[in-house]
Design an enzyme around this catalytic site. Structure first.
Site, PDB file in Angstrom:
ATOM      1  N   GLY A  67       2.244  50.361   6.015  1.00 11.27           N
ATOM      2  CA  GLY A  67       2.427  51.605   6.766  1.00 11.27           C
ATOM      3  C   GLY A  67       1.345  52.620   6.416  1.00 11.27           C
ATOM      4  CG  ASP A 111       9.247  55.992   1.691  1.00 11.64           C
ATOM      5  OD1 ASP A 111       9.053  56.838   2.580  1.00 11.64           O
ATOM      6  OD2 ASP A 111       9.789  54.887   1.912  1.00 11.64           O
ATOM      7  CD  GLN A 150       9.619  62.522   7.747  1.00 11.64           C
ATOM      8  OE1 GLN A 150      10.118  62.741   6.652  1.00 11.64           O
ATOM      9  NE2 GLN A 150      10.156  61.681   8.605  1.00 11.64           N
ATOM     10  NE  ARG A 151       3.923  55.811   8.287  1.00 16.51           N
ATOM     11  CZ  ARG A 151       4.484  54.650   8.665  1.00 16.51           C
ATOM     12  NH1 ARG A 151       5.636  54.294   8.137  1.00 16.51           N
ATOM     13  NH2 ARG A 151       3.905  53.869   9.518  1.00 16.51           N
TER      14      ARG A 151
HETATM   15  O1  F6P Z   1       7.631  52.860   3.616  1.00 15.94           O
HETATM   16  C1  F6P Z   1       7.225  53.961   4.322  1.00 15.94           C
HETATM   17  C2  F6P Z   1       8.069  54.123   5.573  1.00 15.94           C
HETATM   18  O2  F6P Z   1       7.576  55.251   6.255  1.00 15.94           O
HETATM   19  C3  F6P Z   1       9.571  54.230   5.328  1.00 15.94           C
HETATM   20  O3  F6P Z   1       9.965  55.502   4.935  1.00 15.94           O
HETATM   21  C4  F6P Z   1      10.122  53.791   6.654  1.00 15.94           C
HETATM   22  O4  F6P Z   1      11.404  53.222   6.537  1.00 15.94           O
HETATM   23  C5  F6P Z   1       9.146  52.751   7.103  1.00 15.94           C
HETATM   24  O5  F6P Z   1       7.930  53.007   6.440  1.00 15.94           O
HETATM   25  C6  F6P Z   1       8.917  52.737   8.599  1.00 15.94           C
HETATM   26  O6  F6P Z   1       8.116  51.660   8.896  1.00 15.94           O
HETATM   27  P1  F6P Z   1       7.412  51.424  10.311  1.00 15.94           P
HETATM   28  O7  F6P Z   1       6.229  52.364  10.372  1.00 15.94           O
HETATM   29  O8  F6P Z   1       6.994  50.010  10.268  1.00 15.94           O
HETATM   30  O9  F6P Z   1       8.426  51.764  11.361  1.00 15.94           O
END
Ligand code: F6P
Length: 342
Positions: free
Chosen positions: A10, A128, A274-275
């Site tokens: 991720g 996280d 958030q990312r």
């Molecule tokens: O591990 C980081 C994270 O953002 C988690 O908080 C979340 O459950 C997961 O990745 C989401 O993953 P994806 O981007 O594959 O939906």
């Protein structure tokens, strides 16, 4: 030396600052050259690279995402996967060492490949903040900042309507984002995977806040497990890696709050917001320092290690110190926050 960089798993804000830190340090201090593998281990397995001269990393530390792309490819899968194939691919391209930037899955693969003779150092990454052996991971500070700003906004609309607002944040196994964003925004309840809480208790905290004339605010991590349940709430099946997709706990809690208190309740799932986007200054600095330190690890041939933040210093630890367990929120951090609930 020719060094290959990959970003895998991720994404999170700060990945580009790591890449820039490594490339600048490697060129200026050692005269190294760099290539970037596209889409994580997929690029390593397929030998899919881009050149990373100094000009390519100009001005990228403030950019979110990763200029290299990412994937959750397993480097041991497929006809070109596995250590011997990867060795041949790297030899053919003249790549002497790899810097793998990633979380638990990426670094587990890196550990195995390094054990089998590849020259790899790691840079820990997870929004996280749940990786052991490093005090903080870059991306976390940005996620907390984004979540806090969003929750502050939910609070003002909640107050206008005298509603309870429930904000769901990321945190699959641990509640670091929820704890920090919840404390920063003065939440009346913070719910994290490490601490099961019964819905009666959540309703009590909400009611107490309303009795004082406040619009109750609940922050819940996606991986929160209600007391009496055995697993985190998941209604959306599995992702392509077989992991349960976690979202929707906020809705469930909201229904329980309404049923128990009669207070009109609304939910917001912050999700991948958030990312994304611009990393905070803290994350840019941490990521740049980690990228530079990874080049130092390569120079000292510290294969099978990752760089980590200990206090204010960047150190080097073996992969096995970081992998196989998660860095959970300690009991005392929960107790400290809990005192302010309600
Ligand atoms: O591990 C980081 C994270 O953002 C988690 O908080 C979340 O459950 C997961 O990745 C989401 O993953 P994806 O981007 O594959 O939906």
């Amino acid at each position: 030396m020719k060094i290959g960089i990959l970003t895998s798993g991720g994404d999170c804000p700060g990945l580009n600052a790591v890449i820039r830190g490594s490339v600048l340090k490697g060129i200026k201090a050692y005269g190294h050259s760099f290539v970037g593998f596209r889409d994580g281990w997929r690029g390593v397995v397929d030998g899919d690279v881009i050149e990373l001269p100094r000009e390519r990393v100009r001005g990228i530390s403030k950019q979110g995402g990763t200029i290299l792309g990412t994937s959750r490819t397993n480097p041991f899968d497929g006809p070109n996967g596995g250590v011997e194939n990867i060795k041949s691919t790297l030899n053919a391209m003249g790549v002497d060492a790899l810097i793998a930037i990633g979380g638990e899955g990426t670094l587990t693969a890196a550990e195995r490949l390094s054990h089998d003779g590849l020259n790899i150092v790691g840079v820990p990454k997870t929004v996280d903040n749940d990786l052991e052996a490093t005090d903080y991971t870059f991306g976390f500070d940005t996620a907390v900042q984004i979540a806090t700003e969003a929750i502050d906004r939910l609070r003002t609309t909640g107050e206008s309507h005298h509603r309870c607002m429930v904000a769901e944040v990321m945190g699959r196994h641990t509640g670091w984002i929820a704890l920090h964003a919840g404390m920063a925004s003065g939440a009346h309840a913070i719910l994290i995977p490490e601490q099961p809480v019964h819905s009666d208790q959540i309703a009590t905290w909400v009611q107490e806040a309303q009795n004082r004339g406040r619009a109750p605010l609940v922050v819940v991590a996606e991986g929160f497990i209600e007391q009496g349940h055995t697993a985190a709430h998941s209604e959306r099946g599995l992702d392509t890696f077989g992991r349960r997709r976690l979202d929707g706990i906020a809705d469930k809690i909201a229904r329980e709050i309404e049923a128990r208190t009669g207070i009109e309740t609304r939910t917001t799932v912050l999700g991948h917001i958030q990312r994304g986007g611009v990393p905070t200054a803290f994350d840019r600095v941490l990521a740049t320092r980690l990228g530079m330190a990874a080049v130092e690890s390569v120079a000292h041939r510290r294969w099978g290690t990752m760089v980590s933040l200990k206090g204010t210093s960047i150190e080097s630890v073996h992969f096995n110190e970081a992998l196989g367990r998660v860095k959970t929120v300690p009991q005392e951090r929960w107790d400290e926050a809990r005192l302010l609930f309600g």
